[in-house]
Motif scaffolding. Sequence first.
Motif, PDB file in Angstrom:
ATOM      1  N   CYS A  22       0.752  -1.211   0.041  1.00  0.00           N
ATOM      2  CA  CYS A  22      -0.166   0.021   0.102  1.00  0.00           C
ATOM      3  C   CYS A  22       0.833   1.062  -0.033  1.00  0.00           C
ATOM      4  O   CYS A  22       0.564   2.088  -0.668  1.00  0.00           O
ATOM      5  N   GLU A  23       1.838   1.171   0.885  1.00  0.00           N
ATOM      6  CA  GLU A  23       2.665   2.322   0.920  1.00  0.00           C
ATOM      7  C   GLU A  23       3.450   2.790  -0.328  1.00  0.00           C
ATOM      8  O   GLU A  23       3.432   3.969  -0.804  1.00  0.00           O
ATOM      9  N   SER A  24       3.963   1.684  -0.922  1.00  0.00           N
ATOM     10  CA  SER A  24       4.685   1.867  -2.262  1.00  0.00           C
ATOM     11  C   SER A  24       3.851   2.404  -3.228  1.00  0.00           C
ATOM     12  O   SER A  24       4.057   3.192  -4.431  1.00  0.00           O
ATOM     13  N   ALA A  25       2.518   1.815  -3.366  1.00  0.00           N
ATOM     14  CA  ALA A  25       1.919   2.019  -4.280  1.00  0.00           C
ATOM     15  C   ALA A  25       1.198   3.403  -4.558  1.00  0.00           C
ATOM     16  O   ALA A  25       0.955   4.157  -5.679  1.00  0.00           O
ATOM     17  N   GLN A  26       1.147   4.127  -3.306  1.00  0.00           N
ATOM     18  CA  GLN A  26       0.861   5.479  -3.407  1.00  0.00           C
ATOM     19  C   GLN A  26       2.009   6.441  -3.774  1.00  0.00           C
ATOM     20  O   GLN A  26       1.589   7.487  -4.489  1.00  0.00           O
ATOM     21  N   LYS A  27       3.034   5.895  -3.856  1.00  0.00           N
ATOM     22  CA  LYS A  27       4.478   6.624  -4.279  1.00  0.00           C
ATOM     23  C   LYS A  27       4.731   6.377  -5.656  1.00  0.00           C
ATOM     24  O   LYS A  27       5.331   7.260  -6.074  1.00  0.00           O
ATOM     25  N   LYS A  28       4.265   5.231  -6.090  1.00  0.00           N
ATOM     26  CA  LYS A  28       4.517   4.983  -7.580  1.00  0.00           C
ATOM     27  C   LYS A  28       3.553   4.770  -8.601  1.00  0.00           C
ATOM     28  O   LYS A  28       2.621   3.898  -7.846  1.00  0.00           O
ATOM     29  N   GLN A  55     -10.672   1.399  -5.863  1.00  0.00           N
ATOM     30  CA  GLN A  55     -11.876   0.754  -6.094  1.00  0.00           C
ATOM     31  C   GLN A  55     -12.218   1.098  -7.630  1.00  0.00           C
ATOM     32  O   GLN A  55     -13.097   0.307  -8.036  1.00  0.00           O
ATOM     33  N   GLY A  56     -11.693   1.833  -8.490  1.00  0.00           N
ATOM     34  CA  GLY A  56     -11.970   1.762  -9.659  1.00  0.00           C
ATOM     35  C   GLY A  56     -11.558   0.909 -10.389  1.00  0.00           C
ATOM     36  O   GLY A  56     -10.946  -0.002 -10.218  1.00  0.00           O
ATOM     37  N   THR A  57     -11.683   1.204 -11.918  1.00  0.00           N
ATOM     38  CA  THR A  57     -11.277   0.370 -13.053  1.00  0.00           C
ATOM     39  C   THR A  57      -9.899   0.581 -13.289  1.00  0.00           C
ATOM     40  O   THR A  57      -9.410   1.793 -13.215  1.00  0.00           O
ATOM     41  N   LEU A  58      -9.047  -0.706 -13.342  1.00  0.00           N
ATOM     42  CA  LEU A  58      -7.721  -0.222 -13.278  1.00  0.00           C
ATOM     43  C   LEU A  58      -7.146  -0.174 -14.738  1.00  0.00           C
ATOM     44  O   LEU A  58      -7.597  -1.071 -15.648  1.00  0.00           O
ATOM     45  N   VAL A  59      -6.329   0.620 -15.180  1.00  0.00           N
ATOM     46  CA  VAL A  59      -5.958   0.922 -16.370  1.00  0.00           C
ATOM     47  C   VAL A  59      -4.436   0.887 -16.610  1.00  0.00           C
ATOM     48  O   VAL A  59      -3.897   1.495 -15.595  1.00  0.00           O
ATOM     49  N   LEU A  60      -3.727   0.404 -17.480  1.00  0.00           N
ATOM     50  CA  LEU A  60      -2.381   0.525 -18.106  1.00  0.00           C
ATOM     51  C   LEU A  60      -2.086   1.224 -19.241  1.00  0.00           C
ATOM     52  O   LEU A  60      -2.833   0.704 -20.084  1.00  0.00           O
ATOM     53  N   LYS A  61      -1.581   2.396 -19.208  1.00  0.00           N
ATOM     54  CA  LYS A  61      -1.255   3.120 -20.443  1.00  0.00           C
ATOM     55  C   LYS A  61       0.142   3.391 -20.609  1.00  0.00           C
ATOM     56  O   LYS A  61       0.899   3.777 -19.986  1.00  0.00           O
ATOM     57  N   ASP A  62       0.445   2.772 -22.153  1.00  0.00           N
ATOM     58  CA  ASP A  62       1.926   2.771 -22.559  1.00  0.00           C
ATOM     59  C   ASP A  62       2.296   4.141 -22.438  1.00  0.00           C
ATOM     60  O   ASP A  62       1.521   5.381 -23.407  1.00  0.00           O
ATOM     61  N   LYS A  63       3.400   4.612 -21.874  1.00  0.00           N
ATOM     62  CA  LYS A  63       3.946   5.933 -21.880  1.00  0.00           C
ATOM     63  C   LYS A  63       4.651   6.304 -23.195  1.00  0.00           C
ATOM     64  O   LYS A  63       4.423   7.613 -23.638  1.00  0.00           O
ATOM     65  N   ILE A  92       3.907  -7.916 -26.087  1.00  0.00           N
ATOM     66  CA  ILE A  92       5.281  -7.547 -25.894  1.00  0.00           C
ATOM     67  C   ILE A  92       6.212  -8.237 -26.744  1.00  0.00           C
ATOM     68  O   ILE A  92       6.181  -9.445 -27.108  1.00  0.00           O
ATOM     69  N   ASN A  93       7.101  -7.452 -27.129  1.00  0.00           N
ATOM     70  CA  ASN A  93       8.205  -7.981 -28.360  1.00  0.00           C
ATOM     71  C   ASN A  93       9.274  -8.749 -27.586  1.00  0.00           C
ATOM     72  O   ASN A  93       9.738  -8.506 -26.470  1.00  0.00           O
ATOM     73  N   ALA A  94      10.195  -9.642 -28.357  1.00  0.00           N
ATOM     74  CA  ALA A  94      11.370 -10.151 -27.827  1.00  0.00           C
ATOM     75  C   ALA A  94      12.203  -9.070 -27.168  1.00  0.00           C
ATOM     76  O   ALA A  94      12.696  -7.995 -27.994  1.00  0.00           O
ATOM     77  N   HIS A  95      12.664  -9.271 -25.911  1.00  0.00           N
ATOM     78  CA  HIS A  95      13.746  -8.251 -25.242  1.00  0.00           C
ATOM     79  C   HIS A  95      13.124  -6.974 -25.115  1.00  0.00           C
ATOM     80  O   HIS A  95      14.036  -6.264 -24.616  1.00  0.00           O
ATOM     81  N   GLN A  96      11.752  -6.774 -25.414  1.00  0.00           N
ATOM     82  CA  GLN A  96      11.205  -5.487 -25.137  1.00  0.00           C
ATOM     83  C   GLN A  96      11.007  -5.067 -23.709  1.00  0.00           C
ATOM     84  O   GLN A  96      10.646  -5.994 -22.727  1.00  0.00           O
ATOM     85  N   LYS A  97      10.992  -3.690 -23.400  1.00  0.00           N
ATOM     86  CA  LYS A  97      10.686  -3.112 -22.012  1.00  0.00           C
ATOM     87  C   LYS A  97       9.567  -2.157 -22.452  1.00  0.00           C
ATOM     88  O   LYS A  97       9.768  -1.401 -23.135  1.00  0.00           O
ATOM     89  N   ARG A  98       8.378  -2.265 -21.742  1.00  0.00           N
ATOM     90  CA  ARG A  98       7.428  -1.325 -21.930  1.00  0.00           C
ATOM     91  C   ARG A  98       6.989  -0.739 -20.472  1.00  0.00           C
ATOM     92  O   ARG A  98       6.809  -1.642 -19.485  1.00  0.00           O
ATOM     93  N   THR A  99       7.032   0.743 -20.548  1.00  0.00           N
ATOM     94  CA  THR A  99       6.666   1.470 -19.118  1.00  0.00           C
ATOM     95  C   THR A  99       5.435   1.907 -19.244  1.00  0.00           C
ATOM     96  O   THR A  99       4.819   2.343 -20.411  1.00  0.00           O
ATOM     97  N   PHE A 100       4.662   1.535 -18.150  1.00  0.00           N
ATOM     98  CA  PHE A 100       3.155   1.746 -18.193  1.00  0.00           C
ATOM     99  C   PHE A 100       2.827   2.929 -16.756  1.00  0.00           C
ATOM    100  O   PHE A 100       3.260   2.655 -15.837  1.00  0.00           O
ATOM    101  N   LEU A 101       1.890   3.912 -17.241  1.00  0.00           N
ATOM    102  CA  LEU A 101       1.014   4.728 -16.176  1.00  0.00           C
ATOM    103  C   LEU A 101      -0.062   3.750 -15.720  1.00  0.00           C
ATOM    104  O   LEU A 101      -0.627   2.990 -16.520  1.00  0.00           O
ATOM    105  N   VAL A 102       0.051   3.723 -14.505  1.00  0.00           N
ATOM    106  CA  VAL A 102      -1.019   2.978 -13.568  1.00  0.00           C
ATOM    107  C   VAL A 102      -2.133   3.746 -13.365  1.00  0.00           C
ATOM    108  O   VAL A 102      -1.729   4.906 -12.437  1.00  0.00           O
ATOM    109  N   LEU A 103      -3.427   3.676 -14.101  1.00  0.00           N
ATOM    110  CA  LEU A 103      -4.458   4.658 -13.652  1.00  0.00           C
ATOM    111  C   LEU A 103      -5.688   4.166 -13.162  1.00  0.00           C
ATOM    112  O   LEU A 103      -5.894   2.876 -13.601  1.00  0.00           O
TER     113      LEU A 103
END
Length: 402
Positions: A22-28, A55-63, A92-103
Amino acid sequence: MKNKNCYYPLLGFCLTVLLWGCESAQKKDEIVLAETEGIARSLEYVVVKRPSQSQGTLVLKDKDTDEIFRGKKLIQEDSNQDSISYIFPMSINAHQKRTFLVLDSDSGQGQQEETLKITGEHPAMTVENRFFIADFNTSPAKVERGLYPGQLSGIFIKKKHILLKRELNNMHWAPNFQKESEDYKTIGHANVDDAKISQNNSFFLEMVKKGRVKGYEEIDLWEKYKFFAGLPYFLYESTMSFNKEANLFFLRNNEMTMDKLFTHLVYSDSLGKTKEIPLYDDVKMDSLTKAPLADDVKWVGFINKPKGYGLVSLQLDYDNTHINGGESTLYKPHMKITKAGNEGRYWNRRLVHDHNTIVTKGSRYHEKNAYLVLDGLDNLNKQINYFFKAINNPIAIYYSSE
């Protein structure tokens, strides 16, 4: 003792869990997904845990691309849990990294989603995705033999219009066991009083069952099926735990029994090479009796070469550790390929092989397998090894600041 060739994927399949305090999720508010095995994933499911107050719908948005992935909330077994879990389809592609905003919510256009279709009422139901229909219904003839609904009775391969089945029996015939003084029984003979759907959304279905079989009350049985939208396999996990000593003639697991629908056995040898044996060549079949497959063979299956389909069991976990440590009772363990009536064929893992054996109290037999449905045999070895590697090595997930 753990089997030396066990494989331990996170949750045993393409389902990656992010442990988010919980504490980490609030900061990141960002996560990074990373493909580390060099294989592109056109579809894989990941699970993200969030604090229970979200409680809302969780969304991942590619930066980078603004792609939107919307999660489905998973059922919480414990209402006192301090987190909520969401499952996401991901590519995800081979060896790819994807960064997402958590909304918590987003009005943007999300990815087109594949879905599961459930027909009937649990446990007498069918589960359908793009590749196959899994049937958990029973029949009057099976009911007369004490076989309840809820055990896999057949798989319809949609592209090939082929029904994989075993006449008058369940196709999935495991775990199973026999005493000389009792009839041959399987987990399908355990009643459905303690069977339930534990997860059910358009992406993911999970069914669990526990119980005992009359005449075999020494064995506590537990099983779990998992199905996914858009993936050509399902997962099955089971445990047999002995609460008392039992004298068994045989004890078996990972058994699939089918009519004359296949032409060849395929399996991985000790060097990781694909081997093939005709199922209706008596000399070749007899050779497997004299030199059977190892009990920990990493994958084994049947294919029909002329018609281009198959079913393969991929080993994810195989563990015979006694509850007090050491190894549970075994007698000549191996993987058996067997001729059956009306020219049927089946495979199973023999834990106690046709010999009166005292199975000690505290013996425990656990395994987890992925059953891969093949609707084409082009590049067979590549297909099997891809899924074996992908399931055992799910997408890595971590905080962007780590």
